[in-house]
Design a protein around this motif. Structure first.
Motif, PDB file in Angstrom:
ATOM      1  N   SER A  78       0.855  -1.189   0.000  1.00  0.00           N
ATOM      2  CA  SER A  78       0.000   0.000   0.000  1.00  0.00           C
ATOM      3  C   SER A  78       0.892   1.241   0.000  1.00  0.00           C
ATOM      4  O   SER A  78       1.751   1.396   0.888  1.00  0.00           O
ATOM      5  N   GLU A  79       0.709   2.113  -0.978  1.00  0.00           N
ATOM      6  CA  GLU A  79       1.596   3.264  -1.139  1.00  0.00           C
ATOM      7  C   GLU A  79       1.704   4.123   0.125  1.00  0.00           C
ATOM      8  O   GLU A  79       2.795   4.468   0.569  1.00  0.00           O
ATOM      9  N   GLY A  80       0.571   4.467   0.725  1.00  0.00           N
ATOM     10  CA  GLY A  80       0.588   5.327   1.916  1.00  0.00           C
ATOM     11  C   GLY A  80       1.252   4.666   3.109  1.00  0.00           C
ATOM     12  O   GLY A  80       2.046   5.292   3.829  1.00  0.00           O
ATOM     13  N   HIS A  81       0.950   3.388   3.321  1.00  0.00           N
ATOM     14  CA  HIS A  81       1.558   2.661   4.433  1.00  0.00           C
ATOM     15  C   HIS A  81       3.065   2.480   4.224  1.00  0.00           C
ATOM     16  O   HIS A  81       3.853   2.576   5.157  1.00  0.00           O
ATOM     17  N   LYS A  82       3.437   2.219   2.975  1.00  0.00           N
ATOM     18  CA  LYS A  82       4.852   2.055   2.640  1.00  0.00           C
ATOM     19  C   LYS A  82       5.614   3.364   2.897  1.00  0.00           C
ATOM     20  O   LYS A  82       6.719   3.346   3.433  1.00  0.00           O
ATOM     21  N   GLU A  83       5.001   4.485   2.530  1.00  0.00           N
ATOM     22  CA  GLU A  83       5.627   5.792   2.795  1.00  0.00           C
ATOM     23  C   GLU A  83       5.884   5.988   4.284  1.00  0.00           C
ATOM     24  O   GLU A  83       6.906   6.543   4.673  1.00  0.00           O
ATOM     25  N   ASN A  84       4.935   5.539   5.118  1.00  0.00           N
ATOM     26  CA  ASN A  84       5.133   5.650   6.561  1.00  0.00           C
ATOM     27  C   ASN A  84       6.308   4.793   7.022  1.00  0.00           C
ATOM     28  O   ASN A  84       7.139   5.249   7.817  1.00  0.00           O
ATOM     29  N   ILE A  85       6.390   3.569   6.520  1.00  0.00           N
ATOM     30  CA  ILE A  85       7.485   2.672   6.910  1.00  0.00           C
ATOM     31  C   ILE A  85       8.826   3.233   6.451  1.00  0.00           C
ATOM     32  O   ILE A  85       9.819   3.168   7.180  1.00  0.00           O
ATOM     33  N   GLU A  86       8.868   3.801   5.262  1.00  0.00           N
ATOM     34  CA  GLU A  86      10.121   4.299   4.696  1.00  0.00           C
ATOM     35  C   GLU A  86      10.368   5.771   5.000  1.00  0.00           C
ATOM     36  O   GLU A  86      11.353   6.343   4.534  1.00  0.00           O
ATOM     37  N   GLY A  87       9.519   6.384   5.797  1.00  0.00           N
ATOM     38  CA  GLY A  87       9.602   7.820   6.061  1.00  0.00           C
ATOM     39  C   GLY A  87      10.792   8.230   6.909  1.00  0.00           C
ATOM     40  O   GLY A  87      11.539   7.400   7.437  1.00  0.00           O
ATOM     41  N   ASP A  88      10.954   9.532   7.028  1.00  0.00           N
ATOM     42  CA  ASP A  88      12.037  10.136   7.801  1.00  0.00           C
ATOM     43  C   ASP A  88      11.667  10.085   9.284  1.00  0.00           C
ATOM     44  O   ASP A  88      11.215  11.076   9.861  1.00  0.00           O
ATOM     45  N   HIS A  89      11.851   8.906   9.886  1.00  0.00           N
ATOM     46  CA  HIS A  89      11.495   8.691  11.286  1.00  0.00           C
ATOM     47  C   HIS A  89      12.721   8.238  12.071  1.00  0.00           C
ATOM     48  O   HIS A  89      13.704   7.772  11.496  1.00  0.00           O
ATOM     49  N   THR A  90      12.626   8.368  13.383  1.00  0.00           N
ATOM     50  CA  THR A  90      13.713   7.941  14.260  1.00  0.00           C
ATOM     51  C   THR A  90      13.280   6.868  15.256  1.00  0.00           C
ATOM     52  O   THR A  90      14.106   6.112  15.747  1.00  0.00           O
ATOM     53  N   HIS A  91      11.980   6.823  15.561  1.00  0.00           N
ATOM     54  CA  HIS A  91      11.463   5.916  16.590  1.00  0.00           C
ATOM     55  C   HIS A  91      10.130   5.323  16.140  1.00  0.00           C
ATOM     56  O   HIS A  91       9.458   5.881  15.264  1.00  0.00           O
ATOM     57  N   PHE A  92       9.753   4.227  16.801  1.00  0.00           N
ATOM     58  CA  PHE A  92       8.452   3.638  16.509  1.00  0.00           C
ATOM     59  C   PHE A  92       7.944   2.834  17.699  1.00  0.00           C
ATOM     60  O   PHE A  92       8.659   2.596  18.671  1.00  0.00           O
ATOM     61  N   GLY A  93       6.680   2.467  17.600  1.00  0.00           N
ATOM     62  CA  GLY A  93       6.047   1.615  18.602  1.00  0.00           C
ATOM     63  C   GLY A  93       5.010   0.758  17.908  1.00  0.00           C
ATOM     64  O   GLY A  93       4.542   1.101  16.818  1.00  0.00           O
ATOM     65  N   ILE A  94       4.665  -0.359  18.529  1.00  0.00           N
ATOM     66  CA  ILE A  94       3.728  -1.303  17.904  1.00  0.00           C
ATOM     67  C   ILE A  94       2.817  -1.882  18.974  1.00  0.00           C
ATOM     68  O   ILE A  94       3.216  -2.034  20.130  1.00  0.00           O
ATOM     69  N   SER A  95       1.619  -2.201  18.557  1.00  0.00           N
ATOM     70  CA  SER A  95       0.720  -2.974  19.407  1.00  0.00           C
ATOM     71  C   SER A  95      -0.084  -3.905  18.523  1.00  0.00           C
ATOM     72  O   SER A  95      -0.588  -3.496  17.483  1.00  0.00           O
ATOM     73  N   VAL A  96      -0.153  -5.165  18.950  1.00  0.00           N
ATOM     74  CA  VAL A  96      -1.024  -6.148  18.318  1.00  0.00           C
ATOM     75  C   VAL A  96      -1.930  -6.662  19.436  1.00  0.00           C
ATOM     76  O   VAL A  96      -1.439  -7.171  20.441  1.00  0.00           O
ATOM     77  N   THR A  97      -3.224  -6.485  19.247  1.00  0.00           N
ATOM     78  CA  THR A  97      -4.202  -6.863  20.266  1.00  0.00           C
ATOM     79  C   THR A  97      -5.284  -7.708  19.623  1.00  0.00           C
ATOM     80  O   THR A  97      -5.766  -7.372  18.545  1.00  0.00           O
ATOM     81  N   GLN A  98      -5.667  -8.787  20.289  1.00  0.00           N
ATOM     82  CA  GLN A  98      -6.740  -9.638  19.780  1.00  0.00           C
ATOM     83  C   GLN A  98      -8.064  -9.262  20.429  1.00  0.00           C
ATOM     84  O   GLN A  98      -8.125  -9.001  21.628  1.00  0.00           O
ATOM     85  N   ASP A  99      -9.118  -9.257  19.605  1.00  0.00           N
ATOM     86  CA  ASP A  99     -10.458  -9.055  20.166  1.00  0.00           C
ATOM     87  C   ASP A  99     -10.982 -10.389  20.700  1.00  0.00           C
ATOM     88  O   ASP A  99     -10.267 -11.407  20.678  1.00  0.00           O
ATOM     89  N   LEU A 100     -12.199 -10.409  21.178  1.00  0.00           N
ATOM     90  CA  LEU A 100     -12.772 -11.628  21.765  1.00  0.00           C
ATOM     91  C   LEU A 100     -12.920 -12.768  20.758  1.00  0.00           C
ATOM     92  O   LEU A 100     -12.970 -13.935  21.142  1.00  0.00           O
ATOM     93  N   ASN A 101     -12.965 -12.438  19.473  1.00  0.00           N
ATOM     94  CA  ASN A 101     -13.077 -13.452  18.423  1.00  0.00           C
ATOM     95  C   ASN A 101     -11.721 -13.954  17.939  1.00  0.00           C
ATOM     96  O   ASN A 101     -11.649 -14.776  17.030  1.00  0.00           O
ATOM     97  N   GLY A 102     -10.634 -13.416  18.511  1.00  0.00           N
ATOM     98  CA  GLY A 102      -9.298 -13.835  18.101  1.00  0.00           C
ATOM     99  C   GLY A 102      -8.751 -13.074  16.904  1.00  0.00           C
ATOM    100  O   GLY A 102      -7.714 -13.440  16.350  1.00  0.00           O
ATOM    101  N   THR A 103      -9.433 -11.996  16.486  1.00  0.00           N
ATOM    102  CA  THR A 103      -8.962 -11.179  15.363  1.00  0.00           C
ATOM    103  C   THR A 103      -7.884 -10.220  15.856  1.00  0.00           C
ATOM    104  O   THR A 103      -8.066  -9.518  16.857  1.00  0.00           O
ATOM    105  N   ASN A 104      -6.757 -10.195  15.144  1.00  0.00           N
ATOM    106  CA  ASN A 104      -5.663  -9.288  15.492  1.00  0.00           C
ATOM    107  C   ASN A 104      -5.934  -7.879  14.986  1.00  0.00           C
ATOM    108  O   ASN A 104      -6.314  -7.694  13.825  1.00  0.00           O
TER     109      ASN A 104
END
Length: 188
Positions: A153-179
């Protein structure tokens, strides 16, 4: 003496009282405005000093990440390094914002960038961020799948390849097990 003359005599003291009260009220308002102006200048200066300290403070990351979160962070950095870009450092405050956003998306049962301006403002104030961007998603079963979708995805790729120095992530599952995924990128 007519009734009109009598009423005029009664009205004169009321008019004088009104004018006197008007002038006193004007003066009090002026004093109040001056007091508020001086007190807000003091608060602005204190905030600027605090903000300057935040911008130069070392950022920490004491978070415990799940396996899938670590794999996403590694995959993002591997992609950046393959392009000659710098790797990003994990920051606890960014991950906490990502966690909160995942909880919000699960509660609303939809993927969104809702309240991004609040996350942006919080990261500017908390860690001295200059720029903030984010990728979100849901339903993917693996780190490789979500990172591949973001890179396709062009927009998401731009974020990954952007001029950044730091990042954070969260992966959370709902009650149905969807990430649900929130990956926030910051330049500091």
């Amino acid at each position: 003496m007519s009734l009109i003359d009598f009423l005029c005599i009664l009205a004169i003291p009321n008019l004088l009282t009104y004018l006197l009260m008007y002038n006193i009220t004007k003066q009090l308002c002026l004093v109040l405005v001056c007091v508020l102006m001086f007190s807000s200048c003091t608060k602005d200066n204190e905030f600027s000093e605090e903000n300057a300290a935040i911008k130069t403070a070392d950022l920490v990351d004491y978070m415990t990440y799940s396996q899938i979160e670590l794999e996403i962070l590694d995959a993002v950095n591997d992609h950046r390094i393959s392009l000659g870009l710098s790797s990003l450092r994990r920051v606890e405050g960014i991950t906490l914002q990502a966690m909160d956003h995942n909880e919000y998306m699960i509660e609303k049962n939809k993927i969104s960038h809702d309240n991004f301006t609040k996350r942006y403002a919080a990261l500017v104030n908390e860690i001295g961020a200059k720029t903030v961007s984010e990728n979100v998603g849901s339903g993917f079963k693996s780190a490789g799948a979500v990172v591949k979708a973001w890179l396709d995805s062009e927009g998401h790729k731009e974020n990954i390849e952007g001029d950044h120095t730091h990042f954070g992530i969260s992966v959370t599952q709902d009650l149905n097990g969807t990430n649900y995924f929130t990956n926030i990128f910051v330049k500091r």
